[in-house]
Design a protein around this motif. Structure first.
Motif, PDB file in Angstrom:
ATOM      1  N   GLN A  89     -45.122  56.966 -28.870  1.00 45.59           N
ATOM      2  CA  GLN A  89     -45.026  57.309 -29.836  1.00 45.59           C
ATOM      3  C   GLN A  89     -45.132  58.450 -30.483  1.00 45.59           C
ATOM      4  N   ARG A  90     -43.885  58.942 -30.721  1.00 46.31           N
ATOM      5  CA  ARG A  90     -43.334  60.474 -31.031  1.00 46.31           C
ATOM      6  C   ARG A  90     -43.193  61.139 -32.595  1.00 46.31           C
ATOM      7  N   SER A  91     -44.162  61.936 -33.273  1.00 44.78           N
ATOM      8  CA  SER A  91     -43.868  62.655 -34.587  1.00 44.78           C
ATOM      9  C   SER A  91     -44.800  63.863 -34.129  1.00 44.78           C
ATOM     10  N   ALA A  92     -44.238  64.917 -34.388  1.00 41.54           N
ATOM     11  CA  ALA A  92     -44.499  66.147 -34.539  1.00 41.54           C
ATOM     12  C   ALA A  92     -46.002  66.045 -35.308  1.00 41.54           C
ATOM     13  N   LEU A  93     -46.069  65.555 -36.623  1.00 42.75           N
ATOM     14  CA  LEU A  93     -46.724  65.622 -37.848  1.00 42.75           C
ATOM     15  C   LEU A  93     -48.088  64.555 -37.474  1.00 42.75           C
ATOM     16  N   GLN A  94     -48.664  63.850 -36.236  1.00 42.79           N
ATOM     17  CA  GLN A  94     -48.958  62.941 -36.096  1.00 42.79           C
ATOM     18  C   GLN A  94     -50.671  63.835 -35.873  1.00 42.79           C
ATOM     19  N   ASN A  95     -51.068  63.144 -37.123  1.00 42.55           N
ATOM     20  CA  ASN A  95     -52.939  63.569 -36.555  1.00 42.55           C
ATOM     21  C   ASN A  95     -53.621  63.275 -35.848  1.00 42.55           C
ATOM     22  N   LYS A  96     -54.703  62.995 -35.302  1.00 42.21           N
ATOM     23  CA  LYS A  96     -55.913  63.100 -34.465  1.00 42.21           C
ATOM     24  C   LYS A  96     -56.219  61.657 -34.829  1.00 42.21           C
ATOM     25  N   LYS A  97     -55.990  60.988 -35.700  1.00 39.63           N
ATOM     26  CA  LYS A  97     -56.259  59.974 -36.408  1.00 39.63           C
ATOM     27  C   LYS A  97     -55.368  58.645 -36.488  1.00 39.63           C
ATOM     28  N   GLY A  98     -54.728  58.855 -35.449  1.00 35.02           N
ATOM     29  CA  GLY A  98     -53.456  58.683 -35.519  1.00 35.02           C
ATOM     30  C   GLY A  98     -52.143  58.308 -37.295  1.00 35.02           C
ATOM     31  N   PHE A  99     -52.678  59.321 -37.700  1.00 36.97           N
ATOM     32  CA  PHE A  99     -51.922  59.142 -39.225  1.00 36.97           C
ATOM     33  C   PHE A  99     -51.093  60.044 -39.176  1.00 36.97           C
ATOM     34  N   ILE A 100     -49.558  60.047 -39.811  1.00 39.21           N
ATOM     35  CA  ILE A 100     -48.961  60.553 -40.492  1.00 39.21           C
ATOM     36  C   ILE A 100     -48.553  60.130 -41.605  1.00 39.21           C
ATOM     37  N   TYR A 101     -48.730  61.902 -42.200  1.00 35.29           N
ATOM     38  CA  TYR A 101     -48.349  62.154 -43.584  1.00 35.29           C
ATOM     39  C   TYR A 101     -47.069  62.772 -44.270  1.00 35.29           C
ATOM     40  N   GLY A 102     -46.599  62.942 -45.197  1.00 38.83           N
ATOM     41  CA  GLY A 102     -45.491  62.861 -46.009  1.00 38.83           C
ATOM     42  C   GLY A 102     -45.359  64.165 -45.488  1.00 38.83           C
ATOM     43  N   THR A 103     -44.032  64.806 -45.823  1.00 40.65           N
ATOM     44  CA  THR A 103     -43.844  66.263 -45.846  1.00 40.65           C
ATOM     45  C   THR A 103     -42.919  66.325 -47.325  1.00 40.65           C
ATOM     46  N   PRO A 104     -43.388  66.381 -48.424  1.00 38.79           N
ATOM     47  CA  PRO A 104     -42.821  66.685 -49.698  1.00 38.79           C
ATOM     48  C   PRO A 104     -41.218  67.203 -49.483  1.00 38.79           C
ATOM     49  N   GLY A 105     -40.089  66.741 -50.069  1.00 41.32           N
ATOM     50  CA  GLY A 105     -38.326  67.556 -49.372  1.00 41.32           C
ATOM     51  C   GLY A 105     -37.774  67.448 -48.618  1.00 41.32           C
ATOM     52  N   HIS A 106     -39.081  66.414 -47.102  1.00 38.30           N
ATOM     53  CA  HIS A 106     -38.011  66.585 -45.793  1.00 38.30           C
ATOM     54  C   HIS A 106     -38.290  65.390 -44.933  1.00 38.30           C
ATOM     55  N   PRO A 107     -37.608  64.390 -45.176  1.00 40.29           N
ATOM     56  CA  PRO A 107     -38.271  62.869 -44.642  1.00 40.29           C
ATOM     57  C   PRO A 107     -38.729  63.275 -43.020  1.00 40.29           C
ATOM     58  N   VAL A 108     -39.418  62.632 -42.146  1.00 38.75           N
ATOM     59  CA  VAL A 108     -40.421  62.876 -41.043  1.00 38.75           C
ATOM     60  C   VAL A 108     -39.749  62.100 -40.483  1.00 38.75           C
ATOM     61  N   LYS A 109     -39.598  62.035 -38.738  1.00 41.35           N
ATOM     62  CA  LYS A 109     -38.815  61.010 -38.410  1.00 41.35           C
ATOM     63  C   LYS A 109     -40.098  60.722 -37.330  1.00 41.35           C
ATOM     64  N   ILE A 110     -39.762  59.277 -37.014  1.00 40.85           N
ATOM     65  CA  ILE A 110     -41.373  58.773 -35.927  1.00 40.85           C
ATOM     66  C   ILE A 110     -39.963  58.113 -35.235  1.00 40.85           C
ATOM     67  N   TYR A 111     -40.768  57.907 -33.492  1.00 38.96           N
ATOM     68  CA  TYR A 111     -40.299  56.889 -32.583  1.00 38.96           C
ATOM     69  C   TYR A 111     -40.797  56.046 -32.727  1.00 38.96           C
ATOM     70  N   VAL A 112     -40.738  55.167 -32.602  1.00 43.28           N
ATOM     71  CA  VAL A 112     -41.497  53.847 -32.200  1.00 43.28           C
ATOM     72  C   VAL A 112     -40.687  52.448 -31.061  1.00 43.28           C
ATOM     73  N   LYS A 113     -42.082  52.415 -30.037  1.00 43.00           N
ATOM     74  CA  LYS A 113     -41.232  51.866 -29.169  1.00 43.00           C
ATOM     75  C   LYS A 113     -40.589  49.999 -29.934  1.00 43.00           C
TER      76      LYS A 113
END
Length: 302
Positions: A21-45
């Motif tokens: 599961q791949r996202s540059a914005l994933q934190n240590k708890k496995g949470f992915i936060y939004g980014t104002p004004g920019h879509p966040v891409k997440i890859y889910v197997k």
């Protein structure tokens, strides 16, 4: 393995004799936060659970929030509600279970809260929108393109073709229990000038090792992600074949009491390159999906 290289050795002597599961914005708890004004891409197997998407940016999450509300909109532009596949908490966190191709696409969250002035108790509603794009992906199917070289007495005669057919049969037998097989085999004979050794005839042999031999589906053990099994098998097949040729080199080059046959494996000639392929409906786009360049992605942006 021992029987395989001994068999080939005997055939060579019979034929000619000496000579990775791949996202540059994933934190240590496995949470992915939004980014104002920019879509966040997440890859889910495929068939795995998505990471937890948080309807908030990481900076806002560190502050106190008054009367927060969260509204999630899915790829079909309908409001999302919790069900057996989609889990939405009262704090705006979303997770999708058993991710499917049809669930790929944009997930938009509107986060509302109140800003209250302490002196006047004046309230102001603040709204923020965050966009996430989730892509279903599969691992690519692996195969391996391999090449080896053998010496030969001449480019003319039936022995070259016989060696070629025997070698293919040995390699197929070596990896048959892994439901892998050799496909697209070919060879050409060339006259090669070797420094300090003059001209010699060499067979340039190429073939592909493929994980889809007859019976491969039954070997998946009803696994949903069969490429995990086939890729595991093809890696073992690659290792066996590499060891086979390494053994050939050891036999002919490290036993000083043996004279080299005219047809023999050329040490260090073994080459292998992994080839990836995607299932129908999936593909690679390294420019668009740099965070998952090796993935076979389903969702395509318009």
């Amino acid at each position: 393995m021992m029987r395989a290289w001994v068999l080939l050795s005997a055939v060579l002597w019979y034929l000619t004799g000496v000579g990775w599961q791949r996202s540059a914005l994933q934190n240590k708890k496995g949470f992915i936060y939004g980014t104002p004004g920019h879509p966040v891409k997440i890859y889910v197997k495929l068939h795995q659970n998505s990471p937890i998407l948080v309807c908030m940016d990481s900076k806002r999450a560190k502050k106190e929030t008054v009367d927060p509300t969260y509204v999630w909109i899915g790829p079909n532009e309908n409001k999302l509600t919790g069900n057996n596949r989609i889990n939405i908490t009262n704090t705006g966190k979303l997770m999708v279970k058993d991710f499917l191709e049809s669930l790929s696409g944009p997930y938009t969250c509107t986060f509302s809260y109140k800003s209250v002035k302490a002196e006047t108790q004046e309230e102001k509603t603040v709204k923020k929108t965050y966009e996430f794009i989730m892509f279903a992906y599969r691992e690519p199917d692996y195969s391996y393109q391999m090449a080896v070289r053998f010496t030969t007495k001449s480019c003319v005669g039936r022995y070259n073709d016989l060696l070629f057919r025997v070698l293919k049969k040995i390699l197929d037998n070596l990896i048959s229990d892994l439901t892998c097989h050799v496909i697209e085999p070919s060879y050409k004979c060339h006259l090669v000038k070797i420094p300090k050794h003059g001209l010699i005839h060499e067979l340039f042999i190429a073939f592909q090792v493929n994980p889809f031999a007859p019976g491969w589906k039954a070997a998946c053990n009803q696994s949903v992600d069969c490429e995990d099994n086939t890729n595991r098998n093809i890696l073992q097949a690659r290792d066996r074949i590499e060891e086979f040729f390494r053994s050939q080199a050891y036999i002919f080059y490290h036993d000083l009491n043996k004279t080299l046959p005219a047809m023999h494996f050329i040490d260090h000639s073994f080459q292998v390159v992994r080839m990836d392929s995607c299932r129908p409906g999936f593909g690679k786009n390294e420019a668009m999906h740099s965070n998952c360049a090796s993935c076979c992605d389903f969702y395509k942006s318009p």
